[in-house]
Design an enzyme around this catalytic site. Structure first.
Site, PDB file in Angstrom:
ATOM      1  N   ASP A 239      28.110  56.131 101.637  1.00 25.74           N
ATOM      2  CA  ASP A 239      28.008  56.212 100.176  1.00 25.74           C
ATOM      3  C   ASP A 239      29.396  56.241  99.550  1.00 25.74           C
ATOM      4  O   ASP A 239      29.645  55.640  98.510  1.00 25.74           O
ATOM      5  CB  ASP A 239      27.267  57.492  99.751  1.00 25.74           C
ATOM      6  CG  ASP A 239      25.793  57.391 100.075  1.00 25.74           C
ATOM      7  OD1 ASP A 239      25.368  56.313 100.540  1.00 25.74           O
ATOM      8  OD2 ASP A 239      25.079  58.398  99.875  1.00 25.74           O
TER       9      ASP A 239
ATOM     10  N   PHE B  14      30.940  52.859  99.554  1.00 29.12           N
ATOM     11  CA  PHE B  14      30.224  52.040  98.579  1.00 29.12           C
ATOM     12  C   PHE B  14      30.722  52.351  97.160  1.00 29.12           C
ATOM     13  O   PHE B  14      31.044  51.460  96.378  1.00 29.12           O
ATOM     14  CB  PHE B  14      28.713  52.313  98.680  1.00 29.12           C
ATOM     15  CG  PHE B  14      27.892  51.457  97.770  1.00 29.12           C
ATOM     16  CD1 PHE B  14      27.445  50.209  98.182  1.00 29.12           C
ATOM     17  CD2 PHE B  14      27.567  51.891  96.490  1.00 29.12           C
ATOM     18  CE1 PHE B  14      26.700  49.407  97.330  1.00 29.12           C
ATOM     19  CE2 PHE B  14      26.822  51.097  95.635  1.00 29.12           C
ATOM     20  CZ  PHE B  14      26.380  49.853  96.062  1.00 29.12           C
ATOM     21  N   ASP B  15      30.818  53.640  96.852  1.00 26.76           N
ATOM     22  CA  ASP B  15      31.280  54.041  95.517  1.00 26.76           C
ATOM     23  C   ASP B  15      32.689  53.539  95.240  1.00 26.76           C
ATOM     24  O   ASP B  15      33.019  53.151  94.127  1.00 26.76           O
ATOM     25  CB  ASP B  15      31.250  55.569  95.371  1.00 26.76           C
ATOM     26  CG  ASP B  15      29.820  56.074  95.278  1.00 26.76           C
ATOM     27  OD1 ASP B  15      28.919  55.248  95.068  1.00 26.76           O
ATOM     28  OD2 ASP B  15      29.612  57.293  95.449  1.00 26.76           O
TER      29      ASP B  15
ATOM     30  N   GLU C  62      -2.354  42.686 101.096  1.00 26.53           N
ATOM     31  CA  GLU C  62      -1.138  43.401 100.682  1.00 26.53           C
ATOM     32  C   GLU C  62      -1.493  44.804 100.237  1.00 26.53           C
ATOM     33  O   GLU C  62      -2.631  45.068  99.851  1.00 26.53           O
ATOM     34  CB  GLU C  62      -0.497  42.675  99.483  1.00 26.53           C
ATOM     35  CG  GLU C  62       0.000  41.302  99.822  1.00 26.53           C
ATOM     36  CD  GLU C  62       0.288  40.467  98.574  1.00 26.53           C
ATOM     37  OE1 GLU C  62       0.341  41.026  97.474  1.00 26.53           O
ATOM     38  OE2 GLU C  62       0.427  39.249  98.734  1.00 26.53           O
TER      39      GLU C  62
ATOM     40  N   LYS D 229      -1.621  47.698  97.558  1.00 24.79           N
ATOM     41  CA  LYS D 229      -1.676  47.695  96.093  1.00 24.79           C
ATOM     42  C   LYS D 229      -0.817  48.857  95.610  1.00 24.79           C
ATOM     43  O   LYS D 229      -1.229  50.008  95.637  1.00 24.79           O
ATOM     44  CB  LYS D 229      -3.118  47.847  95.613  1.00 24.79           C
ATOM     45  CG  LYS D 229      -3.265  47.678  94.123  1.00 24.79           C
ATOM     46  CD  LYS D 229      -4.722  47.568  93.735  1.00 24.79           C
ATOM     47  CE  LYS D 229      -4.893  47.302  92.259  1.00 24.79           C
ATOM     48  NZ  LYS D 229      -4.290  48.288  91.386  1.00 24.79           N
TER      49      LYS D 229
ATOM     50  N   ASP E 262       1.159  51.431  93.351  1.00 24.59           N
ATOM     51  CA  ASP E 262       0.703  52.103  92.141  1.00 24.59           C
ATOM     52  C   ASP E 262       1.884  52.369  91.219  1.00 24.59           C
ATOM     53  O   ASP E 262       2.540  53.402  91.298  1.00 24.59           O
ATOM     54  CB  ASP E 262       0.025  53.420  92.545  1.00 24.59           C
ATOM     55  CG  ASP E 262      -0.904  53.906  91.466  1.00 24.59           C
ATOM     56  OD1 ASP E 262      -1.132  53.158  90.488  1.00 24.59           O
ATOM     57  OD2 ASP E 262      -1.396  55.032  91.588  1.00 24.59           O
TER      58      ASP E 262
ATOM     59  N   TYR F 224       4.055  37.945  93.838  1.00 20.81           N
ATOM     60  CA  TYR F 224       3.364  36.782  93.252  1.00 20.81           C
ATOM     61  C   TYR F 224       4.399  35.864  92.615  1.00 20.81           C
ATOM     62  O   TYR F 224       5.130  36.291  91.720  1.00 20.81           O
ATOM     63  CB  TYR F 224       2.374  37.295  92.209  1.00 20.81           C
ATOM     64  CG  TYR F 224       1.438  36.272  91.584  1.00 20.81           C
ATOM     65  CD1 TYR F 224       1.015  35.138  92.276  1.00 20.81           C
ATOM     66  CD2 TYR F 224       0.952  36.474  90.287  1.00 20.81           C
ATOM     67  CE1 TYR F 224       0.142  34.240  91.690  1.00 20.81           C
ATOM     68  CE2 TYR F 224       0.070  35.589  89.696  1.00 20.81           C
ATOM     69  CZ  TYR F 224      -0.328  34.466  90.402  1.00 20.81           C
ATOM     70  OH  TYR F 224      -1.193  33.583  89.824  1.00 20.81           O
TER      71      TYR F 224
ATOM     72  N   LYS G 101     -10.178  49.186  96.014  1.00 25.05           N
ATOM     73  CA  LYS G 101      -9.619  50.488  95.624  1.00 25.05           C
ATOM     74  C   LYS G 101     -10.083  51.564  96.598  1.00 25.05           C
ATOM     75  O   LYS G 101     -11.287  51.656  96.893  1.00 25.05           O
ATOM     76  CB  LYS G 101     -10.092  50.859  94.225  1.00 25.05           C
ATOM     77  CG  LYS G 101      -9.663  49.850  93.165  1.00 25.05           C
ATOM     78  CD  LYS G 101      -8.360  50.240  92.539  1.00 25.05           C
ATOM     79  CE  LYS G 101      -8.666  50.906  91.234  1.00 25.05           C
ATOM     80  NZ  LYS G 101      -7.526  51.095  90.382  1.00 25.05           N
TER      81      LYS G 101
ATOM     82  N   CYS H 137      -0.020  89.533  80.755  1.00 25.94           N
ATOM     83  CA  CYS H 137       0.848  88.934  81.768  1.00 25.94           C
ATOM     84  C   CYS H 137       0.719  89.703  83.091  1.00 25.94           C
ATOM     85  O   CYS H 137       0.872  90.927  83.111  1.00 25.94           O
ATOM     86  CB  CYS H 137       2.292  88.954  81.290  1.00 25.94           C
ATOM     87  SG  CYS H 137       3.441  88.352  82.538  1.00 25.94           S
TER      88      CYS H 137
ATOM     89  N   CYS I  90       4.313  91.517  83.716  1.00 36.55           N
ATOM     90  CA  CYS I  90       4.936  92.555  82.895  1.00 36.55           C
ATOM     91  C   CYS I  90       3.954  93.233  81.954  1.00 36.55           C
ATOM     92  O   CYS I  90       4.329  94.140  81.210  1.00 36.55           O
ATOM     93  CB  CYS I  90       6.113  91.977  82.110  1.00 36.55           C
ATOM     94  SG  CYS I  90       5.602  90.853  80.802  1.00 36.55           S
TER      95      CYS I  90
ATOM     96  N   CYS J  41       3.507  84.067  78.205  1.00 37.24           N
ATOM     97  CA  CYS J  41       3.941  85.451  78.082  1.00 37.24           C
ATOM     98  C   CYS J  41       5.171  85.434  77.181  1.00 37.24           C
ATOM     99  O   CYS J  41       6.174  84.806  77.511  1.00 37.24           O
ATOM    100  CB  CYS J  41       4.312  86.024  79.450  1.00 37.24           C
ATOM    101  SG  CYS J  41       5.230  87.568  79.281  1.00 37.24           S
TER     102      CYS J  41
ATOM    103  N   CYS K  74      10.384  89.904  81.058  1.00 38.09           N
ATOM    104  CA  CYS K  74       9.373  89.580  82.068  1.00 38.09           C
ATOM    105  C   CYS K  74      10.093  89.060  83.329  1.00 38.09           C
ATOM    106  O   CYS K  74      10.814  88.059  83.271  1.00 38.09           O
ATOM    107  CB  CYS K  74       8.424  88.539  81.496  1.00 38.09           C
ATOM    108  SG  CYS K  74       7.181  87.988  82.656  1.00 38.09           S
TER     109      CYS K  74
END
Ligand code: IVH
Length: 677
Positions: A34, A37-38, A122, A124, A126, A234, A320, A414, A417, A432, A438
């Protein structure tokens, strides 16, 4: 370095960075640390700053973000973005196969003919669908689904997603669109929710909402920090290279796109069913959410023959997954008090296996939900793990309800407390109100104060805070700075060294810059980014305390809820007192001189619209310059626009509108003169 050499070096750096990017984000095999890379990225950004005319829209520096989109332009899709019809069972899938075979004039009864249709299966994903448009191998536009006919142009934000190539390699068509899904990996989602909880915001419901919310954010650097990911699935266009879906997916992979390695070309519906069965269980081991499987006819000629209904293709379908559900006994309802005092009822369950883990607890959210479900201790409840990460109780198995159970009575005081709880109008949760005393609220506030992104006091972890609080040594964050080593030493597990570390840590944090102090003091709804923006704008806490709600609302990222919360915070005498004590302790309550000098207020009160292409600066740089000097950017011309900053090839509509409204039109040179003054 002269310009010729700079150009060569920029090219080298860009291609090297993108190779590492691809290895990390697409191939999952980092080829550089990293840190290294930076370094490369820093060198590139420095050169581009030195020679702004060499900054390309496909430069990997764009991935860091920074540009602000005030309003997302609505654009029409070249090809409408359709959805898929859903199916939920083996029978549905066999039906789909039959419709496909019949549509293609093949006899489904003939066992041998099934091999003439091949399906691609494939995952699916989400998330949210995105259309990525490429011209001559460069990403030119990224558009969300919208209503399927037109969507939002989110190109600036999409460029920050490292697995979306900005420039393609190999033999790609000169113009095409590729569609895919932008999603948020689960670890990132968990991190964000942890942070939201810390600043008193309700957690995001699921990674899908988090991803789509992120893509609509105005500040692309925040989008960059969210580390979204994208799979493509696609390809569309006049000159796609192959005549089948699977071959085109492979081609896309070779151009640099992130194509899921789990996509498979299968010979018949039985193999499809096996694929579904496999992923129904395996999905819980993926680092991101999927909600089903997508099945597509592979051959384009067959796809064409099958065609589309009004809403979806006949050559594809989504299967699904059913959310897995189990029934178990509710042993007890307990109530948690969060850092902000919000009460969350928790169902303690008889442990049960669900979706690959053992579930012992589930959130019951709030009093309304408990009442609606009528859940009672001793009931058997149905628990489900859907898109949401925390399991949900979706109902009670009334057939198993014991006689003599009582409806659940929500607590009125609560549990920590004893203070009577309140419930604000329109709020789902009880609170509360005893913020200052508290225990979980006080401890939570201190933990937030000491946390890494706030004051970063390593030596003040959760356990130590607990201990200090229980010993009565600290009751609020200001008390921390009155601690003396002698008070610490008698505490258990507190040796000389840890006591020294703690005192030193508290001393060192007095150098933490104002924007982080502002985040650390824990004003509800003021997160890290908001604190940064406010600090940059107001420059000191005194100035912030003097602002009205209306003035606060003029700051980017500050909406009504935040403005209200800030005003409430400073209206409270106890908070004012704590702030005063922190100030006396020596914490930073204004921007450092260095920070103040950066930028100016030369453009204060002015609103700019930028249009066209410029010679000396990129549009993003101009936007930054405007904000840096106190001005505002806007995407469209209105009566409020002060200047139209016009470059070459500016849209004629904008020009017309500016002339009509009498908005002053200035060139890049004029703009520079304004800054030189
Ligand atoms: S193909 C015409 N493939 O699911 C076919 N969609 O309603 C277009 N999705 O809108 C979609 N993973 O957002 C396709 N592997 C995948 C997918 C996928 C997720 C989403 C996509 C689409 C919705 C289907």
């Amino acid at each position: 370095m002269d310009k010729v050499h700079a150009e060569k070096r920029i090219k080298e750096l860009s291609s090297e960075i993108e190779i590492h990017n691809h290895n990390y984000y697409v191939n999952d095999k980092p080829t550089i640390s990293d840190f290294e890379f930076d370094k490369l990225l820093e060198e590139l950004i420095a050169l581009e700053n030195q020679f702004p005319e060499l900054l390309l829209s496909t430069s990997p520096s764009q991935r860091v973000g920074g540009a602000i989109t005030k309003e997302f332009k609505s654009v029409k899709h070249t090809y409408p973005m359709l959805s898929l019809s859903n199916s939920y069972s083996t029978e549905d899938m066999i039906d789909f196969d039959r419709r496909v075979q019949e549509g293609l004039g093949l006899q489904s009864a003939d066992l041998f003919s099934s091999s003439t249709v091949k399906y691609v299966c494939e995952l699916k994903f989400d998330g949210l669908s995105i259309g990525l448009n490429y011209t001559n191998g460069q990403l030119v536009q990224a558009v969300t689904r919208g209503d399927g006919v037109q969507g939002d142009d989110v190109t600036t934000n999409a460029k920050t997603i490292r697995s979306i190539p900005l420039k393609l390699k190999g033999n790609f068509p000169s113009s095409f669109e590729i569609r895919g899904e932008i999603f948020m990996p689960r670890t990132i989602f968990d991190e964000i929710n942890k942070e939201r909880e810390e600043i008193g915001e309700s957690p995001l419901a699921n990674p899908r909402n988090a991803a789509s919310g992120t893509m609509k954010m105005q500040d692309s650097s925040v989008v960059a920090s969210r580390r979204l990911d994208c799979f493509v699935y696609y390809m569309l266009g006049e000159e796609v290279p192959f005549k089948s879906h699977f071959e085109n997916l492979n081609a896309a992979k070779s151009w640099g796109f992130n194509v899921s390695k789990h996509s498979k070309l299968l010979d018949n519906i039985n193999e499809v069913l096996e694929f579904i069965e496999y992923w129904d269980k395996e999905r819980f081991n993926l680092p991101y959410d999927i909600d089903g499987i997508v099945i597509k006819v592979n051959d384009y000629k067959q796809q064409l023959q099958l065609g589309f209904t009004a809403k979806s293709p006949r050559w594809a379908i989504a299967y699904k997954f059913k959310a897995e559900q189990v029934s178990t006994e509710l042993l007890e309802i307990t109530y948690q008090v969060g850092r902000t005092g919000a009460i969350t009822p928790v169902a303690n369950l008889k442990p049960v296996a669900l979706g690959g883990t053992t579930v012992k607890r589930a959130s019951l959210h709030n009093a309304d939900i408990i009442e609606k479900l009528d859940v009672r201790v001793g009931d058997f409840v149905f628990v489900e793990k859907g898109g949401e990460i925390i399991p949900k109780i979706i109902g009670v198995d009334l057939t198993k309800r014991q006689a003599h159970t009582n409806p659940t009575k929500y607590i009125t005081h609560c549990p920590e407390c004893g203070t009577p709880l309140i419930r604000d109008e329109g709020e789902a949760n009880h609170f509360c109100p005893n913020e200052m005393e508290c225990p979980p609220q006080v401890i939570g506030k201190m933990e937030h104060f000491a946390s890494r992104k706030a004051m970063n006091i390593d030596s003040l972890g959760g356990e130590t805070i607990d201990q200090l609080f229980k010993a009565g040594l600290v009751k609020n964050i200001a008390d921390l700075f009155d601690l003396k080593k002698e008070q610490l030493l008698p505490l258990e597990r507190m040796a000389e060294k840890s006591a020294n570390n703690l005192i030193e840590g508290l001393e060192a944090c007095k150098n933490v810059p104002f924007e982080r102090v502002l985040y650390a003091i824990g004003i509800r709804h003021v997160g890290e980014t908001t604190a940064k923006k406010i600090a940059k704008k107001v420059k000191s806490l005194d100035a912030l305390m003097g602002l009205t709600k209306e003035q606060l609302l003029e700051t980017d990222e500050v909406g009504g809820v935040i403005a209200e919360s800030i005003a409430d915070f400073f209206a409270d005498e106890k908070n004012k007192n704590i702030i005063e004590r922190l100030k006396n302790a020596g914490l930073q309550f204004e921007l450092s001189e260095e920070q103040q000098q950066a930028g100016s207020d030369k453009l204060n009160g002015l609103t700019f619209v930028i249009s066209g292409v410029f010679n000396k600066h990129s549009r993003d740089q101009l936007k930054e310059l405007i904000e840096f000097n106190g001005g505002k950017n806007s995407g469209s011309i209105s009566g409020k626009t002060s200047y139209l900053l016009a470059g070459d090839n500016m849209g004629p509509e904008k020009l017309k509108k500016a002339e009509k409204l009498g908005v002053k039109i200035i060139s890049e040179d004029d703009f520079e003169k304004m800054l030189d003054k």
